[in-house]
Design an enzyme around this catalytic site. Sequence first.
Site, PDB file in Angstrom:
ATOM      1  N   TYR A  24      12.065  27.965  79.112  1.00 44.02           N
ATOM      2  CA  TYR A  24      13.460  28.401  79.245  1.00 44.02           C
ATOM      3  C   TYR A  24      13.817  28.670  80.708  1.00 44.02           C
ATOM      4  O   TYR A  24      13.081  29.363  81.419  1.00 44.02           O
ATOM      5  CB  TYR A  24      13.727  29.674  78.427  1.00 44.02           C
TER       6      TYR A  24
ATOM      7  N   HIS B 287      29.097  29.231  85.976  1.00 44.37           N
ATOM      8  CA  HIS B 287      29.160  30.674  85.746  1.00 44.37           C
ATOM      9  C   HIS B 287      30.071  31.399  86.747  1.00 44.37           C
ATOM     10  O   HIS B 287      30.227  32.619  86.660  1.00 44.37           O
ATOM     11  CB  HIS B 287      27.752  31.272  85.788  1.00 44.37           C
TER      12      HIS B 287
ATOM     13  N   ASN C 287      20.932  35.948  87.176  1.00 45.90           N
ATOM     14  CA  ASN C 287      20.453  36.818  86.112  1.00 45.90           C
ATOM     15  C   ASN C 287      19.990  38.131  86.730  1.00 45.90           C
ATOM     16  O   ASN C 287      19.203  38.118  87.681  1.00 45.90           O
ATOM     17  CB  ASN C 287      19.292  36.129  85.402  1.00 45.90           C
TER      18      ASN C 287
ATOM     19  N   TYR D  23      37.228  81.745  83.244  1.00 48.55           N
ATOM     20  CA  TYR D  23      36.055  80.877  83.198  1.00 48.55           C
ATOM     21  C   TYR D  23      35.997  79.904  84.367  1.00 48.55           C
ATOM     22  O   TYR D  23      34.911  79.554  84.847  1.00 48.55           O
ATOM     23  CB  TYR D  23      36.044  80.052  81.896  1.00 48.55           C
TER      24      TYR D  23
ATOM     25  N   ARG E 173      34.373  82.047  86.950  1.00 48.65           N
ATOM     26  CA  ARG E 173      33.111  82.681  86.564  1.00 48.65           C
ATOM     27  C   ARG E 173      32.052  81.663  86.136  1.00 48.65           C
ATOM     28  O   ARG E 173      30.852  81.876  86.345  1.00 48.65           O
ATOM     29  CB  ARG E 173      33.390  83.665  85.428  1.00 48.65           C
TER      30      ARG E 173
ATOM     31  N   PHE F 260      17.331  41.817  81.738  1.00 51.37           N
ATOM     32  CA  PHE F 260      18.700  41.685  82.246  1.00 51.37           C
ATOM     33  C   PHE F 260      19.676  42.619  81.543  1.00 51.37           C
ATOM     34  O   PHE F 260      20.805  42.796  81.995  1.00 51.37           O
ATOM     35  CB  PHE F 260      19.183  40.247  82.054  1.00 51.37           C
TER      36      PHE F 260
ATOM     37  N   GLU G 236      23.884  36.078  72.608  1.00 54.29           N
ATOM     38  CA  GLU G 236      23.874  37.357  73.341  1.00 54.29           C
ATOM     39  C   GLU G 236      24.762  38.330  72.576  1.00 54.29           C
ATOM     40  O   GLU G 236      25.931  38.543  72.895  1.00 54.29           O
ATOM     41  CB  GLU G 236      24.340  37.110  74.772  1.00 54.29           C
TER      42      GLU G 236
END
Length: 512
Positions: A52, A82, A194, A279, A282, A328, A414
């Site tokens: 791969y 991409h 990646n 508050y 404090r 990844f 994915e």
Amino acid sequence: MITLTPGIVTLAQLQDIWANAHPVRLDRSSHGDINAAAKLVARAAAGADPIYGVNTGFGKLASVKIAAADVAVLQRNLVLSHCCGVGAPLDVPTTRLMMVLKLLSLGRGASGVRLSTVRMIEEMLAKGVTPLIPSQGSVGASGDLAPLAHMAAAMIGDGEALFGDRRMPATAALAAANLSPIALDAKEGLALINGTQFSTACALVGLWGAWRNAATSVLTCALSTDAIMGSTAPLQDRVHSLRGHAGQIAVANAQRALMAGSAIRESHRDGDSRVQDPYCIRCQPQVTGAAMDLLHFAGRTLEVEANAVTDNPLVLVDEGLIVSGGNFHAEPVAFAADQIAIALSEIGAIAQRRVALMVDPTLSFDLPPFLTPDPGLNSGLMIAEVTTAALMSENKHLANPCSTDSTPTSANQEDHVSMAAHAARRLLQMNANLNVILGVEALCGAQGIAFRAPLQTSAPLQSAIAVLRRDVPEITGDRFMAPAITSAAALVADGSLAAAVTLPDFVLGHPA
């Protein structure tokens, strides 16, 4: 030139590189591992077995075998296809930090890129060639694919880049720096795109901004406490050591030191009819201290991630294997960014209540309404408080977690993603909003302390007020207020206000 050893780089080193635009290079000790991994990939690319990312398609197309003659084309096609980022470009310092993080990941010798490819990133950093990275388009799994693809595209001469401060085609930027585009070899395109480096870089910048804000909030709370003639009794060390949280203890100690010697405080130490302050005064150590503990935890996570190998597949040289995994997936970064966002929101929420306390004549303990000497004719800081309320509310919305969201992508290959990229990017806006809230609190605190004259606040707080007054004069009557708010926020953002006093390392975000 800073030399970095992959695997052991610290947040302090990265912050210095980001803030000062240092060029970097990897220590020569990393070169052997880089070369060994590249040789293993080259052998795999020449072989018949499908590996791969080396000689197959990607994502849902992983079952498609690619001929050895097309391996280089495969990597180039991957990068170009991409490059789908959109939105405003990432700023130059954060882009350079992203490139440094990619160098560190590749330098671990588990990605299979050639040393010449690593050196291309080093040269671009050294010579001021910065890829133009659109800031939107990553879901934070399979890596920050789109942003990193735009980086890789500039390396091969496609897309756009900056040379210095001039935007131009990447080929022109490289030529201006006397660099030539590289040709990608087996797996190199995938190794470059990646990884979690975009999300991690944005989260780190968000973390550093959060620390500046958190530290400043200790100072602004001290100003507010003296302005309303609040008590320092709740800051006693024993109160906080009995609970034991490090952040709470550090904030109480720091604020107590900032207020030591205040004549305003001494004037009402005895005979004060108020038993307890609200508050927002404090409980500052309990709230902001807890936020600081979160920031320290997030920092440790991001330091690990900055040194991690997060591409896929991984080249395991000692085992002689190329193994597909899931490093990844940016879930650790998404969680860290969500924690930082929660901390920013809460620091701002309690600070905004102190602003509201100081401008409200029913609560501000004898301070004039809206901190103006002539209320009615003047509105003073009335609408400055409204602005802080708007920004506090915006930060509350932005603090909703991103890591709990997911959507399937890549034809369901994915099918769970982290959303780390926008989890980290939103921290920029949250920090900017908090800069304003704390800037307005500083204005109110300084204005309130002025009304306590002839009593004086402590020496440290006087120093902080002097820094503020260099840019923002005391408000004696209504005037165009936006510049005052902008100037005060800038003093928070660049750390000048916090630098006016001495704060302990823990409060400043330095690890123990």
